[in-house]
Design a protein around this motif. Structure first.
Motif, PDB file in Angstrom:
ATOM      1  N   LEU A 192       0.812  -1.171  -0.019  1.00 10.50           N
ATOM      2  CA  LEU A 192      -0.096  -0.119   0.205  1.00 10.50           C
ATOM      3  C   LEU A 192       0.745   1.375   0.188  1.00 10.50           C
ATOM      4  CD1 LEU A 192      -2.829  -1.062   2.403  1.00 10.50           C
ATOM      5  CD2 LEU A 192      -2.915  -1.359   0.083  1.00 10.50           C
ATOM      6  N   GLY A 193       1.907   1.120   0.645  1.00  8.99           N
ATOM      7  CA  GLY A 193       2.602   2.596   0.807  1.00  8.99           C
ATOM      8  C   GLY A 193       3.448   2.933  -0.113  1.00  8.99           C
ATOM      9  N   THR A 194       3.705   2.200  -1.222  1.00  7.15           N
ATOM     10  CA  THR A 194       4.735   2.483  -2.395  1.00  7.15           C
ATOM     11  C   THR A 194       3.977   3.427  -3.341  1.00  7.15           C
ATOM     12  OG1 THR A 194       4.145   0.291  -2.946  1.00  7.15           O
ATOM     13  CG2 THR A 194       6.220   0.611  -2.275  1.00  7.15           C
ATOM     14  N   VAL A 195       2.587   3.887  -3.118  1.00  7.74           N
ATOM     15  CA  VAL A 195       1.844   4.607  -4.039  1.00  7.74           C
ATOM     16  C   VAL A 195       2.563   5.958  -4.083  1.00  7.74           C
ATOM     17  CG1 VAL A 195       0.226   5.385  -2.090  1.00  7.74           C
ATOM     18  CG2 VAL A 195      -0.341   5.655  -4.455  1.00  7.74           C
ATOM     19  N   TRP A 196       3.260   6.417  -2.928  1.00  3.52           N
ATOM     20  CA  TRP A 196       3.866   7.535  -2.969  1.00  3.52           C
ATOM     21  C   TRP A 196       4.998   7.742  -3.825  1.00  3.52           C
ATOM     22  CZ3 TRP A 196       0.322   6.331   0.546  1.00  3.52           C
ATOM     23  CH2 TRP A 196      -0.484   7.224   1.063  1.00  3.52           C
ATOM     24  N   ILE A 197       5.638   6.587  -4.033  1.00  4.82           N
ATOM     25  CA  ILE A 197       7.037   6.435  -4.655  1.00  4.82           C
ATOM     26  C   ILE A 197       6.430   6.648  -6.294  1.00  4.82           C
ATOM     27  CG2 ILE A 197       8.662   5.043  -5.643  1.00  4.82           C
ATOM     28  CD1 ILE A 197       8.815   3.869  -3.201  1.00  4.82           C
ATOM     29  N   LEU A 198       5.260   6.270  -6.578  1.00  3.39           N
ATOM     30  CA  LEU A 198       4.520   6.362  -7.915  1.00  3.39           C
ATOM     31  C   LEU A 198       4.440   8.037  -8.051  1.00  3.39           C
ATOM     32  CD1 LEU A 198       2.061   3.430  -8.082  1.00  3.39           C
ATOM     33  CD2 LEU A 198       4.132   3.686  -9.383  1.00  3.39           C
ATOM     34  N   ASP A 199       3.695   8.672  -7.151  1.00  6.79           N
ATOM     35  CA  ASP A 199       3.447   9.919  -7.304  1.00  6.79           C
ATOM     36  C   ASP A 199       4.571  10.810  -7.485  1.00  6.79           C
ATOM     37  OD1 ASP A 199       1.954  12.171  -7.255  1.00  6.79           O
ATOM     38  OD2 ASP A 199       1.798  12.583  -5.200  1.00  6.79           O
ATOM     39  N   GLY A 200       5.572  10.633  -6.610  1.00  7.94           N
ATOM     40  CA  GLY A 200       6.774  11.300  -6.962  1.00  7.94           C
ATOM     41  C   GLY A 200       7.464  11.163  -8.211  1.00  7.94           C
ATOM     42  N   LEU A 201       7.400   9.816  -8.483  1.00  8.59           N
ATOM     43  CA  LEU A 201       7.999   9.524 -10.044  1.00  8.59           C
ATOM     44  C   LEU A 201       7.270  10.308 -11.058  1.00  8.59           C
ATOM     45  CD1 LEU A 201      10.067   7.404 -10.867  1.00  8.59           C
ATOM     46  CD2 LEU A 201       8.055   6.002 -11.383  1.00  8.59           C
ATOM     47  N   ASN A 203      -4.215   5.715   2.810  1.00  7.96           N
ATOM     48  CA  ASN A 203      -3.849   6.362   4.302  1.00  7.96           C
ATOM     49  C   ASN A 203      -5.009   5.583   5.281  1.00  7.96           C
ATOM     50  OD1 ASN A 203      -1.857   8.200   4.549  1.00  7.96           O
ATOM     51  ND2 ASN A 203      -2.453   9.296   3.111  1.00  7.96           N
ATOM     52  N   SER A 204      -6.091   5.506   4.843  1.00 11.00           N
ATOM     53  CA  SER A 204      -7.041   4.971   5.843  1.00 11.00           C
ATOM     54  C   SER A 204      -7.118   3.535   5.855  1.00 11.00           C
ATOM     55  CB  SER A 204      -8.602   5.152   4.993  1.00 11.00           C
ATOM     56  OG  SER A 204      -8.808   4.647   3.861  1.00 11.00           O
ATOM     57  N   ALA A 205      -6.641   2.809   4.849  1.00 12.26           N
ATOM     58  CA  ALA A 205      -6.136   1.345   5.170  1.00 12.26           C
ATOM     59  C   ALA A 205      -5.101   1.129   6.080  1.00 12.26           C
ATOM     60  CB  ALA A 205      -5.839   0.745   3.650  1.00 12.26           C
ATOM     61  N   VAL A 206      -3.615   2.143   5.731  1.00  6.52           N
ATOM     62  CA  VAL A 206      -2.739   1.834   6.611  1.00  6.52           C
ATOM     63  C   VAL A 206      -2.855   1.871   7.995  1.00  6.52           C
ATOM     64  CG1 VAL A 206      -0.373   2.512   6.918  1.00  6.52           C
ATOM     65  CG2 VAL A 206      -1.327   2.307   4.664  1.00  6.52           C
ATOM     66  N   ASP A 245       3.326   5.848   9.418  1.00  6.80           N
ATOM     67  CA  ASP A 245       2.846   6.614   8.292  1.00  6.80           C
ATOM     68  C   ASP A 245       3.662   7.714   7.687  1.00  6.80           C
ATOM     69  OD1 ASP A 245       0.089   6.265   7.714  1.00  6.80           O
ATOM     70  OD2 ASP A 245      -0.213   8.285   8.307  1.00  6.80           O
ATOM     71  N   LEU A 246       4.742   8.255   8.703  1.00  2.00           N
ATOM     72  CA  LEU A 246       5.492   9.334   8.051  1.00  2.00           C
ATOM     73  C   LEU A 246       6.724   8.776   6.955  1.00  2.00           C
ATOM     74  CD1 LEU A 246       4.460  11.371  10.440  1.00  2.00           C
ATOM     75  CD2 LEU A 246       6.776  11.907  10.437  1.00  2.00           C
ATOM     76  N   LEU A 247       7.107   7.415   7.400  1.00  2.00           N
ATOM     77  CA  LEU A 247       7.999   6.999   6.375  1.00  2.00           C
ATOM     78  C   LEU A 247       7.309   6.528   4.952  1.00  2.00           C
ATOM     79  CD1 LEU A 247       9.991   4.406   8.781  1.00  2.00           C
ATOM     80  CD2 LEU A 247      10.794   6.180   7.776  1.00  2.00           C
ATOM     81  N   ILE A 248       5.852   6.223   5.183  1.00  2.00           N
ATOM     82  CA  ILE A 248       5.221   5.786   3.777  1.00  2.00           C
ATOM     83  C   ILE A 248       5.197   7.133   3.088  1.00  2.00           C
ATOM     84  CG2 ILE A 248       2.909   5.279   3.033  1.00  2.00           C
ATOM     85  CD1 ILE A 248       3.120   3.067   5.016  1.00  2.00           C
ATOM     86  N   ASN A 249       4.576   8.297   3.757  1.00  2.00           N
ATOM     87  CA  ASN A 249       4.377   9.464   3.105  1.00  2.00           C
ATOM     88  C   ASN A 249       5.870  10.005   2.665  1.00  2.00           C
ATOM     89  OD1 ASN A 249       1.462  10.454   3.236  1.00  2.00           O
ATOM     90  ND2 ASN A 249       1.666   9.489   5.165  1.00  2.00           N
ATOM     91  N   GLY A 250       6.749   9.962   3.164  1.00  2.00           N
ATOM     92  CA  GLY A 250       7.963  10.489   3.256  1.00  2.00           C
ATOM     93  C   GLY A 250       8.679   9.803   1.598  1.00  2.00           C
ATOM     94  N   SER A 251       8.151   8.518   1.410  1.00  7.92           N
ATOM     95  CA  SER A 251       8.814   7.781   0.413  1.00  7.92           C
ATOM     96  C   SER A 251       8.473   8.461  -1.006  1.00  7.92           C
ATOM     97  CB  SER A 251       8.394   6.466   0.251  1.00  7.92           C
ATOM     98  OG  SER A 251       6.599   6.302   0.323  1.00  7.92           O
ATOM     99  N   GLY A 264      13.914  13.632   6.313  1.00  5.13           N
ATOM    100  CA  GLY A 264      13.273  14.305   7.457  1.00  5.13           C
ATOM    101  C   GLY A 264      12.229  13.154   7.954  1.00  5.13           C
ATOM    102  N   PRO A 265      11.527  12.655   7.245  1.00  4.77           N
ATOM    103  CA  PRO A 265      10.495  11.760   7.845  1.00  4.77           C
ATOM    104  C   PRO A 265      11.432  10.436   8.376  1.00  4.77           C
ATOM    105  CG  PRO A 265       9.519  12.450   5.698  1.00  4.77           C
ATOM    106  CD  PRO A 265      10.923  12.894   5.836  1.00  4.77           C
ATOM    107  N   LEU A 266      12.259  10.072   7.807  1.00  8.50           N
ATOM    108  CA  LEU A 266      13.225   8.964   8.234  1.00  8.50           C
ATOM    109  C   LEU A 266      13.907   9.245   9.400  1.00  8.50           C
ATOM    110  CD1 LEU A 266      14.299   6.375   7.312  1.00  8.50           C
ATOM    111  CD2 LEU A 266      16.540   7.530   6.456  1.00  8.50           C
ATOM    112  N   VAL A 267      14.459  10.492   9.595  1.00  9.28           N
ATOM    113  CA  VAL A 267      15.039  10.687  10.992  1.00  9.28           C
ATOM    114  C   VAL A 267      14.177  11.213  12.039  1.00  9.28           C
ATOM    115  CG1 VAL A 267      17.109  12.286  11.925  1.00  9.28           C
ATOM    116  CG2 VAL A 267      17.130  11.340   9.707  1.00  9.28           C
TER     117      VAL A 267
END
Length: 506
Positions: free
Chosen positions: A25-34, A133-136, A149-155, A320-323
């Motif tokens: 589920l979380g990798t969708v943000w990688i797609l958006d950034g891409l 976000n709701s499912a996670v 959540d922060l790590l997923i969104n930060g991806s 930022g989210p990682l640290v």
């Protein structure tokens, strides 16, 4: 019915199941950034002769606006469907929309078709925000929900860095023809989406959604299977859940009931969500769309070198989210969200002053920007976390969709438009004013968090905001009162051994 399902999910040790949720589920943000980065990077190629599509510079800006519009409308449309028909149906549907639309983008031959495919690509991504976000949040244990959540969104920024790096290679005419490389860039996005779809098919429906919508047997079967799997993998004997909740099951919850509860019962939380989303959307869209222009206009950076700066910018955002992510669970939401927003505002002022003084080189300018967005990225990721936590379960996806759509529609459009006109002046003074405005809107978000923030760290979602279907003695507290709902025992307070957080979140 009386159920312990929320407490049973929150007490689980971290296991392979949770990694499947994060990856699927979380990798969708990688797609958006891409997606966002690739369009910016290939934009100049699409305006050249021989690209096979012949867009103008104005068409590139139009395509970006259409993508944002699609994201906003897609979030609202799919968000209400997610609350009504379930998380899994929609997170499969929205990813399918994205894959089909981005594949079609690769075959564009005329501007109108490119605009159409960008709209539906944005709609798929916007719908993903609400469904994912709701499912996670409903599947991840409460004690690590913030950092995950922060790590997923930060991806998102991993996708952005990858998009910048890939386009340098794909746009090289040493390897690919002018009308092929940019098509392959979109094709790779679709290929990644297909890989994610394979993993996502194994992610179950949210048990929280199931038991509220009259499917208690299905919810029990899913949770029982996950518990058995976790015990077998970790060797941990799960203790009895600490709390139970009593709800009235309903197969359909009217949209008017959802909207009324979200914005009448919790008006202060609604103001908080708007302040956080508008602030981060303004700052981020302004810088992300205009950073390359600032570098070329004021520091003489060549257009071929800009992607290198964008990679550094993206990696700084990812850090930022990682640290800082784990601190959102240990120190708490309010001090960390307010602190990151206000820190970004302070460094934004420093950036404005140094920029106007002319003391920065291209790389020192980027260094100050990286520090600013180190804090801003953690705060921006926490905006999604906030609105997914502080509203009742039945309204969660729609709340995410609403705040994303309004924040992106207001800040995400105003930011790039303002900065674009200020940069066009060719003078540092007006751009400095833009930096100060960005700092101000982030400061407003930080102050709103101090005034209206909710202490959600480590608490069950049902404790933060009781479901609409809960019995009368568990109804949510209207937040026009001076007190928040009592903390009550957390489901994570069971006697099971402490869970290991995922690597990077310890």
């Amino acid at each position: 019915m009386r159920t312990a399902i929320p407490a049973r999910l929150d007490r689980l040790p971290w296991a392979r199941f949770h990694w499947m949720v994060v990856i699927g589920l979380g990798t969708v943000w990688i797609l958006d950034g891409l997606e966002v980065t690739m369009v910016g990077a290939v934009g100049s190629r699409l305006t050249e002769d021989g690209s096979g599509i012949s867009l103008s510079s104005g068409d590139i800006g139009t395509a970006a606006a259409i993508y944002v519009l699609g994201s906003c409308l897609g979030a609202l449309f799919f968000g209400q469907l997610t609350d009504r028909f379930g998380r899994k149906k929609l997170f499969l549907l929205t990813l399918g929309v994205y894959i089909a639309a981005t594949t079609a983008t690769a075959f564009s031959w005329t501007p109108w078709f490119f605009f159409l495919t960008r709209f539906f690509t944005g709609a798929g991504i916007g719908g993903e925000y609400a469904a994912i976000n709701s499912a996670v949040d409903e599947l991840i244990p409460a004690r690590v929900r913030g950092r995950v959540d922060l790590l997923i969104n930060g991806s998102y920024w991993l996708g952005s860095a990858a998009g910048s790096g890939l386009t340098v290679f794909l746009l090289s005419e040493h390897y690919f023809a002018a009308d092929l490389g940019w098509r392959l860039a979109f094709g790779l996005g679709a290929l990644l989406g297909l890989v994610i779809l394979v993993v996502r098919r194994h992610v179950p429906e949210s048990p929280r959604w199931l038991f509220i919508h009259g499917r208690a047997d299905d919810a029990e079967e899913i949770v029982g299977g996950v518990e058995a799997e976790v015990e077998a993998q970790t060797g941990v004997r799960l203790a009895e859940p600490a709390t139970r909740i009593t709800i009235r099951q309903r197969s359909v919850i009217p949209l008017r009931t959802i909207a009324s509860t979200a914005f009448r019962t919790y008006p202060r939380r609604a103001v908080l969500g708007l302040a956080l989303f508008i602030g981060q959307a303004f700052l981020y869209n302004a810088f992300t769309f205009d950073l390359g222009t600032i570098l070329t206009t004021f520091y003489g950076v060549s257009s071929s070198t800009v992607p290198v700066f964008l990679v550094v910018y993206a990696l700084g955002n990812c850090a930022g989210p990682l640290v800082l992510g784990r601190l959102f669970d240990t120190l708490g939401r309010k001090p960390m969200i307010a602190g990151t927003y206000l820190a970004a505002a302070v460094f934004g002022v420093v950036l404005a002053v140094l920029f106007q003084a002319g003391t920065l080189t291209a790389w020192t300018f980027l260094a100050v920007v990286a520090v600013t967005f180190f804090f801003a990225s953690a705060g921006a990721s926490a905006a999604y976390l906030t609105v997914s936590e502080i509203f009742p379960m039945e309204t969660r996806a729609l709340a995410i969709a609403f705040f994303y759509a309004v924040g992106t529609g207001v800040g995400g459009i105003a930011g790039p438009l303002l900065f674009g006109h200020l940069i066009d002046t060719g003078r540092t003074g007006p751009v400095m004013v833009g930096f100060l405005i960005g700092a101000a809107v982030m400061a407003v978000g930080g102050v709103a968090e101090l005034m209206f923030g909710v202490d959600a760290a480590g608490r069950s979602l049902e404790d933060i905001a009781a479901p609409l279907t809960a019995t009368e003695d568990q109804q949510p507290y209207p937040d026009d009162q001076d007190t928040e709902p009592p903390l009550g025992p957390s489901p994570s307070g069971s006697t099971a051994p402490a869970a290991q957080a995922p690597p990077g979140c310890a």
